[in-house]
Design a protein around this motif. Structure first.
Motif, PDB file in Angstrom:
ATOM      1  N   HIS A  66    -116.290  39.293  -6.887  1.00  0.00           N
ATOM      2  CA  HIS A  66    -117.666  39.211  -7.383  1.00  0.00           C
ATOM      3  C   HIS A  66    -118.464  40.383  -6.812  1.00  0.00           C
ATOM      4  N   CYS A 123    -113.647  35.283  -4.342  1.00  0.00           N
ATOM      5  CA  CYS A 123    -114.016  33.916  -3.984  1.00  0.00           C
ATOM      6  C   CYS A 123    -112.761  33.086  -3.771  1.00  0.00           C
ATOM      7  N   CYS A 172    -116.297  32.543 -13.902  1.00  0.00           N
ATOM      8  CA  CYS A 172    -115.457  32.154 -12.768  1.00  0.00           C
ATOM      9  C   CYS A 172    -115.713  30.676 -12.468  1.00  0.00           C
ATOM     10  N   CYS A 211    -115.875  29.193  -9.860  1.00  0.00           N
ATOM     11  CA  CYS A 211    -116.634  28.932  -8.632  1.00  0.00           C
ATOM     12  C   CYS A 211    -118.116  28.721  -8.922  1.00  0.00           C
TER      13      CYS A 211
HETATM   14 ZN   LIG Z   1    -115.689  33.098  -8.231  1.00  0.00          ZN
END
Ligand SMILES: [Zn+2]
Lengths: 434, 141
Positions: free
Chosen positions: A256, A249, A311, A313
């Motif tokens: 991922h 990402c 994460c 994100c």
């Molecule tokens: Zn991520």
């Protein structure tokens, strides 16, 4: 932007439940449809009903590339040919290729996974994506292709090769995303420079999606600088599916995994035991939900580790570290698994150029010793002994914290270590007599 | 009056030093002075040579880790106590020395000094009238 929030941001409970259900379906399917799998399960004394949850996966035997070759061409297909709509094959170094068959549903899964990868890379339907992977039996080209169409971006099916044409398309079409192998991306970058073009001024490229071969962080930095883009790592292998099994990402800290379809395990390649979270080992995949050619605990021989923690994100899917080499290279020193690639990544993190190093294993009495010779680089060389000893010490402590064993570090003159042997980097000398 | 000294990384293995001198000698580059500092597995050759830039390039091309380092060279009579005098000056001027080495020719001894702070060292020596050797003189000794 996240392509499929329901799955990619799902809770662990939800994912485990889904994985367990799909694993049960998959085991049933292969047990009843594939004689090879039935035989292997019977040998292990297993019936489909013994596999209830995803944790039961470890009871199942591994599948090796050789098993696929032994069943050439269609012996491990779990769907009848009437349902197979696509065949791919990877060329084998030993003669027989490995063939894979996909049903219509499998292709939908694939294009779903590639769509997630594209969103992971920050691509949207406004982008123009040039696919510079080969189209054909190889999964790279067509795999990316359908994913790009799935998210509604414009695909330029350039296929591989013909670099002049590639650059013309990038320039004239205003291509914003380039997907190809990282080595080809570097090649294109150099050709762009030779053509007198400045990517920052003359081109609209902003994202790269690179995979199908291992590449280092140093290479990523080089590509990002030369092409003025953000470079993402996409992982996949044709036996399992093709590109899109995993992708990194915006934080570029691990890939991922589409773990609702491809369940990853990290195992000790010697013992076959699952590694502790975070430990480096061999990546093993089990397909969940695939119909044409599901794989049970397929040994990739690729080295990685699970990156623990969340994460930033916002996705909750598990992350694997950028691929670290091949498990065939593993050494066991004082009972600890050591991979030359771990040494490489430590050295890489301390410098900006490709490090040259050699691992030398000796046995003194009953004790194994690991000596790591490192070619001194310009940037490390200081006209002072204390400075050089400090460099040695720093390398030693960084290596020891990653490898978990004590090492001896020796600085050696540049260009004195052997570079290649029959095209393959020779990084290890094992003087132990077993 | 800074002098460019050649510094070369060497493994502690037989023949390494002679290879470097062969390379330099073969190109007609003369070594006026040198010293080797070493540990159990590597060392640094430090040398004053007639053409430092050329020597640097030559050794780089031959694959050595090599650099040029600024040093200072002083001249003093080759008599008992004269080095001590120079060292007192440096001490009094608070000049830190990373390393030094000396060579003498007849009446004169020359001392190569690598101070932590070159300007500070130059000042201290000059105010006490200690003669510095210029690079063109030293390279062509
Ligand atoms: Zn991520």
């Amino acid at each position: 932007m996240i392509w499929n929030e329901t799955i990619e941001c799902a809770s662990r409970e939800y994912l485990s439940e889904l994985q367990s259900k799909r694993l049960r379906d998959c085991v049933n399917r292969v047990y009843h449809n594939v004689p090879y799998y039935r035989k292997r399960m019977q040998e292990a004394g297993l019936l489909p009903g013994d596999i209830r949850t995803i944790d039961d996966l470890k009871k199942l035997p591994f599948t090796y590339k050789q098993d696929l070759r032994d069943n050439y061409p269609f012996g491990v297909f779990a769907a009848p040919m009437s349902e197979i709509v696509r065949l791919h094959a990877s060329s084998g170094t030993t003669g027989r290729p490995t063939v894979v068959g996909r049903t219509r549903k499998d292709l939908d899964i694939w294009s779903e996974c590639v769509a997630r990868s594209l969103f992971l890379s920050g691509v949207s339907n406004k982008d123009i994506v040039q696919v510079g992977y080969g189209y054909g039996l190889f999964t790279g080209g067509l795999g990316l292709h359908y994913g790009v169409e799935n998210i509604g971006a414009a695909v330029v099916p350039a296929s591989g090769g013909n670099t002049k044409k590639q650059i013309q398309l990038i320039h004239d079409f205003g291509t914003t995303v380039l997907a190809c192998t990282p080595s080809y991306a570097l090649y294109i970058a150099d050709a762009i420079k030779d053509a007198g073009l400045d990517p920052a001024k003359d081109l609209k490229l902003r994202v790269g999606i690179f995979g199908a071969e291992p590449w280092s962080e140093a290479m990523r930095n080089e590509i990002q600088t030369k092409l003025n883009i953000k470079a993402h790592d996409i992982y996949g292998l044709s036996e399992v599916m093709g590109p899109g099994v995993a992708c990194d990402c915006e934080f570029q800290n691990g890939l991922h995994v589409c773990e609702d379809y491809f369940f990853p395990e990290i195992i000790n390649p010697e013992t076959g035991e699952q590694c502790k979270p975070g430990e480096v080992g061999e990546l093993v995949f089990t397909s969940l939900g695939v119909e044409g050619m599901p794989l049970i605990r397929y040994r990739t021989h690729d080295l990685s580790r699970i990156i623990p923690g969340d994460c930033p994100c916002g996705r909750s899917t598990v992350r694997i570290a950028k691929l670290m080499g091949r498990s065939d290279d593993m050494l066991i020193i004082r009972g600890v698994n050591v991979f030359p690639s771990q040494v490489e990544s430590v050295l890489l993190s301390m410098s900006e150029t490709e490090p040259h190093y050699m691992l030398i294993v000796d046995r003194k009495g009953t004790l194994d010793t690991l000596t790591i010779q490192v070619e001194i680089q310009e940037q490390f060389f200081a006209d002072n002994i204390k400075g050089l000893q400090a460099v040695e010490k720093k390398i030693k402590s960084n290596l020891e914290s990653v490898l978990g064993i004590s090492v001896i570090v020796q600085l050696v003159e540049p260009k004195t270590l052997q570079r290649f042997e029959q095209g393959k980097a020779q990084r290890v000398i094992d003087n132990r007599k077993f | 009056m800074k002098i460019k000294q050649l510094s070369v990384f060497l493994e502690n293995k037989a023949g390494r030093l002679s290879e470097v001198s062969d390379i330099l000698g073969g190109a007609g580059i003369n070594m006026t002075a040198f010293s080797v500092a070493d540990t159990s597995d590597f060392g640094i050759l430090r040398a004053i040579v007639s053409q430092p830039e050329e020597a640097l390039q030559l050794l780089k091309n031959a694959g050595y880790a090599v650099s040029l380092t600024d040093v200072i060279c002083i001249k003093c009579p080759n008599t008992p106590g004269s080095l001590a005098k120079a060292l007192h000056v440096l001490n009094a001027g608070n000049v830190q020395i990373e390393y030094m080495y000396a060579f003498s020719m007849g009446e004169i001894a020359q001392v190569v000094i690598r101070p932590a702070d070159i300007a500070n060292c130059e000042r201290a020596l000059e105010t006490h009238g200690i003669e510095l050797v210029s690079s063109d003189k030293l390279y062509t000794l």
